[in-house]
Design an enzyme around this catalytic site. Structure first.
Site, PDB file in Angstrom:
ATOM      1  N   LYS A 202       0.895  -1.178  -0.071  1.00 47.72           N
ATOM      2  CA  LYS A 202       0.026   0.100  -0.013  1.00 47.72           C
ATOM      3  C   LYS A 202       0.840   1.103  -0.067  1.00 47.72           C
ATOM      4  O   LYS A 202       1.506   1.421   0.947  1.00 47.72           O
ATOM      5  CB  LYS A 202      -0.911  -0.099   1.145  1.00 47.72           C
ATOM      6  CG  LYS A 202      -1.881   1.138   1.542  1.00 47.72           C
ATOM      7  CD  LYS A 202      -2.539   1.263   2.406  1.00 47.72           C
ATOM      8  CE  LYS A 202      -3.635   2.388   2.508  1.00 47.72           C
ATOM      9  NZ  LYS A 202      -4.555   2.427   3.716  1.00 47.72           N
ATOM     10  N   LYS A 262      -2.251  -1.883  -3.520  1.00 51.99           N
ATOM     11  CA  LYS A 262      -3.079  -0.342  -3.637  1.00 51.99           C
ATOM     12  C   LYS A 262      -2.262   0.915  -3.815  1.00 51.99           C
ATOM     13  O   LYS A 262      -1.193   0.905  -2.950  1.00 51.99           O
ATOM     14  CB  LYS A 262      -3.926  -0.253  -2.281  1.00 51.99           C
ATOM     15  CG  LYS A 262      -4.774   0.741  -2.220  1.00 51.99           C
ATOM     16  CD  LYS A 262      -5.569   0.599  -0.826  1.00 51.99           C
ATOM     17  CE  LYS A 262      -6.556   1.842  -0.781  1.00 51.99           C
ATOM     18  NZ  LYS A 262      -7.264   2.035   0.633  1.00 51.99           N
TER      19      LYS A 262
END
Length: 338
Positions: A202, A262
């Site tokens: 992420k 992400k």
């Protein structure tokens, strides 16, 4: 006009397999279906639906509406829903204490959705940022995000979510060691069947802005030494790829059943590399900023909205993703089922 390449290779006409829809479908290498989608959904404590200004077409749903949406997901063939909460700012505090409330919004919504459509999987975000008044994913002391103390809070949060019926815990906080702590706690509580999809890679991205609007997140960097202005000390540097491989390897070793990258489209190279390296179920999150940009361009007449939605989702599958978490899930499923 002489066509030298065709004269040299008289049988070579790549366009033969593109000449009609039926043959294009027949030879298509990557196929997107509703089964590839996880519906990203924001729930709130009030009644009805509350539109999110920065995300046209997305609304916060009440618990009752979320239960109806779960039934819709079943009808559309969407396998799972990812739940994110919008909490009243007056109820937030520095430690995000409401995150571990077994009678709170998330647990109430999970129970309602599982009652309405038990066949639909429910994934819960394990992070403190929707619940903290400062908007960070962890506890803060002297301007520093505390890793181990945050993990203790995340374990408490994850356990109440799992006990409410959540099928997949998805820690998005990026604290070191949180997957192992969650897996150990789940095993100890007799919840060994609850899955973990870690936000393994992420990045500290600019593409999360509309999400913060959707969940009413606290404002970062308010001027206090106790509120850092960004999340760069715990989310990944966008310039790094080898680091992503190390993060994914650690989460798999700690007990993650699935991993996530992400944001999505700006990081398809990371998706491809993770898939090739680990051969592990790898998901990508088409985040709020990606949604908002596409919708803004479409609403201005610069893109064909439906085609752009499906093309963007197909890109994740082409990169190797097992599935996509997206706000477009119900709309895309309706188009794919047509």
């Amino acid at each position: 006009m002489t066509q030298a390449p065709l004269a040299a290779y008289p049988a070579l006409r790549m366009r033969r397999l593109r000449q009609a829809d039926w043959v294009r479908r027949l030879v298509r290498e990557t196929v997107l279906t509703p089964a590839d989608l996880i519906w990203s959904m924001v729930v709130h404590e009030g009644e009805g639906e509350v539109p999110v200004a920065s995300m046209p077409g997305v609304a916060r749903l009440s618990v009752k509406e979320a239960a109806k949406a779960a039934r819709e997901a079943k009808t559309l063939g969407i396998p799972a829903i990812a739940v994110f909460p919008h909490i009243d700012g007056a109820k937030k505090d520095a430690t995000g204490s409401l995150a571990a409330d077994p009678n709170g919004l998330v647990c109430t919504a999970v129970k309602a959705m599982k009652d309405a459509a038990p066949e639909v999987g429910i994934m819960c975000d394990v992070a403190l940022d929707p619940f903290t008044d400062h908007g960070h994913d962890g506890l803060i002391e002297g301007g520093r995000i505390l890793n181990d103390a945050t993990i203790e809070a995340l374990v408490a949060q994850g356990l109440v979510q799992a006990q409410a019926g959540c099928d997949i815990l998805a820690p998005s906080d990026m604290m070191d060691g949180r997957v192992a702590a969650l897996r150990t706690a789940l095993e100890g509580a007799g919840l060994q069947d609850v899955m973990i999809m870690s936000y393994a890679a992420k990045y500290a991205s600019a593409f999360y802005g509309p999400y913060r609007d959707a969940i009413g997140s606290g404002k970062l960097g308010t001027g206090s030494v106790d509120n850092p202005g960004d999340k760069k000390t715990y989310q990944m540097d966008p310039g790094n790829t080898d680091e992503a491989i190390r993060e994914v390897a650690l989460d798999i070793a700690e007990g993650a059943d699935m991993v996530m990258v992400k944001p999505g489209l700006p990081y398809l190279d990371i998706v491809r590399r993770v898939v090739d390296e680990f051969r592990m179920p790898t998901f990508a999150f088409q985040v709020s900023g990606e949604y908002a940009m596409l919708m803004a361009a479409a609403r201005n007449g610069w893109l064909d909205e439906d085609r752009a939605i499906l093309e963007s989702l197909g890109a994740f599958k082409r990169a190797g993703a097992a599935g996509i978490i997206t706000y477009f899930a119900p709309r895309a499923a309706r188009m794919l089922g047509a």
